[in-house]
Design an enzyme around this catalytic site. Structure first.
Site, PDB file in Angstrom:
ATOM      1  N   ARG A  37       0.845  -1.195   0.000  1.00  0.00           N
ATOM      2  CA  ARG A  37       0.000   0.000   0.000  1.00  0.00           C
ATOM      3  C   ARG A  37       0.882   1.247   0.000  1.00  0.00           C
ATOM      4  NH1 ARG A  37      -5.145   1.732  -0.248  1.00  0.00           N
ATOM      5  NH2 ARG A  37      -5.989   2.937   1.466  1.00  0.00           N
TER       6      ARG A  37
ATOM      7  N   THR B 242      -9.901   1.023  -8.685  1.00  0.00           N
ATOM      8  CA  THR B 242      -9.134  -0.111  -8.222  1.00  0.00           C
ATOM      9  C   THR B 242      -9.383  -1.258  -9.177  1.00  0.00           C
ATOM     10  OG1 THR B 242      -9.544   0.704  -6.043  1.00  0.00           O
ATOM     11  CG2 THR B 242      -8.906  -1.593  -6.175  1.00  0.00           C
TER      12      THR B 242
ATOM     13  N   GLU C 271      -4.073   8.220  -3.145  1.00  0.00           N
ATOM     14  CA  GLU C 271      -4.406   7.391  -1.976  1.00  0.00           C
ATOM     15  C   GLU C 271      -4.431   8.190  -0.675  1.00  0.00           C
ATOM     16  OE1 GLU C 271      -6.028   4.062  -2.140  1.00  0.00           O
ATOM     17  OE2 GLU C 271      -4.443   4.147  -3.625  1.00  0.00           O
TER      18      GLU C 271
ATOM     19  N   ASP D 188      -7.572   8.444   1.363  1.00  0.00           N
ATOM     20  CA  ASP D 188      -8.099   7.358   2.202  1.00  0.00           C
ATOM     21  C   ASP D 188      -7.804   7.592   3.694  1.00  0.00           C
ATOM     22  OD1 ASP D 188      -9.355   5.919   0.247  1.00  0.00           O
ATOM     23  OD2 ASP D 188      -7.876   4.324   0.111  1.00  0.00           O
TER      24      ASP D 188
ATOM     25  N   SER E 146      -7.494   0.906   4.311  1.00  0.00           N
ATOM     26  CA  SER E 146      -8.076   0.496   3.028  1.00  0.00           C
ATOM     27  C   SER E 146      -9.286  -0.403   3.265  1.00  0.00           C
ATOM     28  CB  SER E 146      -7.009  -0.283   2.256  1.00  0.00           C
ATOM     29  OG  SER E 146      -7.546  -0.874   1.104  1.00  0.00           O
TER      30      SER E 146
ATOM     31  N   GLY F 267     -14.122  -0.931  -5.641  1.00  0.00           N
ATOM     32  CA  GLY F 267     -15.386  -0.332  -5.180  1.00  0.00           C
ATOM     33  C   GLY F 267     -15.247   0.520  -3.937  1.00  0.00           C
TER      34      GLY F 267
HETATM   35  O1  DON Z   1      -8.024   1.193  -0.518  1.00  0.00           O
HETATM   36  C1  DON Z   1      -9.201   1.495  -0.657  1.00  0.00           C
HETATM   37  O2  DON Z   1     -10.076   1.093   0.077  1.00  0.00           O
HETATM   38  C2  DON Z   1      -9.585   2.388  -1.821  1.00  0.00           C
HETATM   39  N1  DON Z   1      -8.482   3.256  -2.146  1.00  0.00           N
HETATM   40  C3  DON Z   1      -9.991   1.524  -2.957  1.00  0.00           C
HETATM   41  C4  DON Z   1     -10.476   2.340  -4.117  1.00  0.00           C
HETATM   42  C5  DON Z   1     -11.353   1.609  -5.030  1.00  0.00           C
HETATM   43  O3  DON Z   1     -11.692   0.470  -4.845  1.00  0.00           O
HETATM   44  C6  DON Z   1     -11.853   2.373  -6.169  1.00  0.00           C
HETATM   45  N2  DON Z   1     -12.612   1.557  -7.038  1.00  0.00           N
HETATM   46  N3  DON Z   1     -13.704   1.675  -7.398  1.00  0.00           N
END
Ligand code: DON
Length: 579
Positions: free
Chosen positions: A105, A380, A419, A422, A451, A472
């Protein structure tokens, strides 16, 4: 496309309670059969990347080799989410017994500070954590892929990068799904000189049938092929990334890149109705929260209550609501915070949470506000692989949003992640995924943001039964959870389980988001009577799943290694293929 058939059963003895007795089920009359292959299977979000994986397996590579090659190929043919400039997770189960998890990550740059996205008045500056160089975390993908290859793979870097290099250098012909994905970011591509040259054709979006060639990315991949992670973290690519970041208002220094390390952890595990689930530990919330929700649900007869009946949805949503409270308030990077995983998953606490759920009554989310939280204020891709020896890899990696921060590291062909969003950017405020998160996920130098990515492997009697995962954002956890429930409780075949319409709840906002046909009209009425707010949902996920030994769990033959692949029809670029 999915075919659907609506069937209405009504009782004649209804009187005043007509609505609650007249049951209307939206049924998926039939899914396409899952793709079946005798030896090995790859399911990814882009058909060319899937084919790269199958070729590697045919040449004798194992699942980890195939995963590395698929990931490098997706960085070329699925640039919205496949990446070198992002990060991810890999859950691995080898037939010899090894069960492990790789965390690559993104990390907050060393110069990051807790309030870096706030103005002098303490307000969040719009788009600062989602667009542009300041949104970018130190990328982990190249480190993770090299770590996986060296420790668990069997093929050379030269061989595993070659397909990606060829796709970048010679280009590939864009199909409609590829074009519609690129169109998402047209306006942002226009603002970045490299992105506009690469991802636009004469300032206009590419058309179906045209060829996307990425020469700079091919050169970068060749450097990585020759010099490995050294090039990306200390060599020429490192120089270019840091230069682009610092001159573009970002924070990534050469020191940040040189310090980046992949971490290896034990997967989170739990048992659900006789199946052993292996999934992602922190810095993902996925494994812990999926296990927590499943354990709350385990004593309930979901099958008897009926698929997506009001009763079964009520208990599922209440368990999910409680799981997301814990997700958003208790979990963070294990390098910075002691995650109370044993406590979250302890039978006593699970029972306490279960006992708190009242029949036929939604718990308002604000009643579940944890102490001390009050004042605190898509994109993602996932792929699943099983090889000819039964080794399984479940990998999710991401730039966060589609095309990440929508900026490139000049001269590299690499799109950079966003990122940093997040993290809890400000206590009391939601992020891009409407997640209201707490103190343990606040920004700190070198920390990795929490995440939801949940690459998961399910075992039965020690043998891989299922490999699954999805993109997602915050909806990853509920999509993986529902695919587990669809297969384990309702015995759907793997394609039916992936196709079935989904719903989502994440504590805050206090809303059930339902895909079309997920909840019948009168079931929705009943849930509203019980206190739920229900809203239509966009299609947020793209599952990639494999079942081993049978197309549904009840039909798995212990000696069979037949593989059944399911690509989610919600996005039209993916492919399940085996040999
Ligand atoms: O790590 C995570 O939870 C998010 N950055 C994931 C992003 C994601 O799944 C975007 N897709 N639709």
């Amino acid at each position: 496309m999915l075919r659907k058939k609506r069937i209405i059963f009504c009782s004649r003895t209804v009187g005043l309670t007509f609505l609650s007795i007249c049951l209307s089920h939206s049924l998926w009359a039939a899914s396409l059969a899952p793709v079946q292959s005798p030896r090995a299977m790859v399911v990814s979000a882009q058909h060319l990347a899937t084919k790269v994986g199958v070729e590697i397996l045919k040449r004798g590579g194992n699942s980890v080799d195939a995963a590395v090659a698929v990931a490098y190929a997706l960085a070329v043919v699925y640039p919205a989410a496949g990446n070198l400039g992002g990060g991810g997770f890999m859950t691995i189960k080898l037939s010899g017994g090894i069960e492990t998890f790789l965390d690559f990550r993104e990390a907050a740059p060393l110069a990051s500070t807790v309030n870096m996205y706030l103005n002098a008045e303490g307000q969040v500056i719009k788009d600062l954590s989602t667009r542009g160089h300041l949104a970018v975390g130190v990328p982990g993908t190249v480190s993770g892929l090299e770590y996986a290859r060296k420790k668990y793979g069997s093929m050379t870097r030269k061989d595993l990068l070659a397909p990606g290099i060829a796709l970048a250098e010679k280009g590939f012909v864009l199909q409609s799904g590829d074009v519609s994905m690129l169109e998402v970011a047209t306006e942002d591509f226009k603002k970045d000189s490299d992105a506009s040259t690469i991802f636009l054709k004469g300032k206009k979006p590419f058309q179906v049938g045209e060829r996307l060639v990425q020469k700079q990315l091919a050169s970068t991949l060749k450097r990585i092929q020759q010099k490995g992670e050294f090039d990306f973290y200390q060599g020429q690519t490192a120089q270019l990334i840091s230069k682009a970041s610092l001159s573009g208002g970002g924070l990534i220094t050469l020191e940040d890149l040189a310090a980046y390390q992949t971490r290896e952890f034990k997967p989170i595990e739990c048992n659900y109705r006789g199946y052993r689930i292996l999934s992602a530990p922190p810095p993902s919330s996925g494994g812990v929260i999926i296990c927590e929700i499943l354990k709350i649900l385990e004593p309930y007869p979901l099958k008897e209550w009926g698929y997506h009946s009001a009763q079964s949805l009520h208990f599922q949503i209440e368990a999910i609501r409680r799981g997301y409270v814990d997700r958003n308030t208790l979990l963070g990077d294990p390098g910075f915070h002691v995650n109370p995983i044993a406590e979250i998953l302890s039978p006593e606490r699970i029972e306490k949470l279960r006992n708190d759920i009242k029949p036929m009554t939604a718990t308002p989310s604000n009643q579940l506000l944890p102490p001390r939280f009050v004042n605190e204020g898509e994109n993602t891709t996932h792929f699943s692989i099983v090889d000819q020896s039964g080794n399984a890899v479940s990998m999710t990696y991401t730039l966060n949003d589609w095309f990440g921060a929508r900026v490139m590291a000049k001269g590299t062909g690499i799109l950079l992640n966003n990122e940093m969003d997040d993290f809890t950017v400000k206590l009391g405020e939601v992020n891009h995924y409407q997640l209201l998160q707490g103190r343990v996920n606040q920004i700190q130098a070198s920390k990795r943001p929490l995440s939801s990515m949940s690459p998961t492997i399910v075992l039965k009697d020690g043998r891989v039964a299922m490999v699954l995962g999805t993109p997602g954002g915050s909806r990853i956890i509920t999509a993986v959870l529902q695919t587990l429930i669809n297969t384990i409780d309702y015995d759907m075949n793997i394609q039916e389980a992936v196709d079935a319409p989904r719903y989502h709840h994440q504590w805050v906002p206090d809303v059930v988001f339902a895909e079309e046909y997920a909840i019948s009209a009168d079931t929705q009425d009943k849930l509203r009577e019980w206190g739920y707010t229900i809203k239509p949902s966009r299609l947020a996920n793209h599952l990639a799943a494999i079942m081993v030994g049978g197309s549904r769990l009840s039909e798995i033959k212990p000696n069979s290694s037949a593989l059944f692949g399911a690509n989610d029809p919600r996005r039209n670029t993916g492919l399940a293929l085996g040999y």
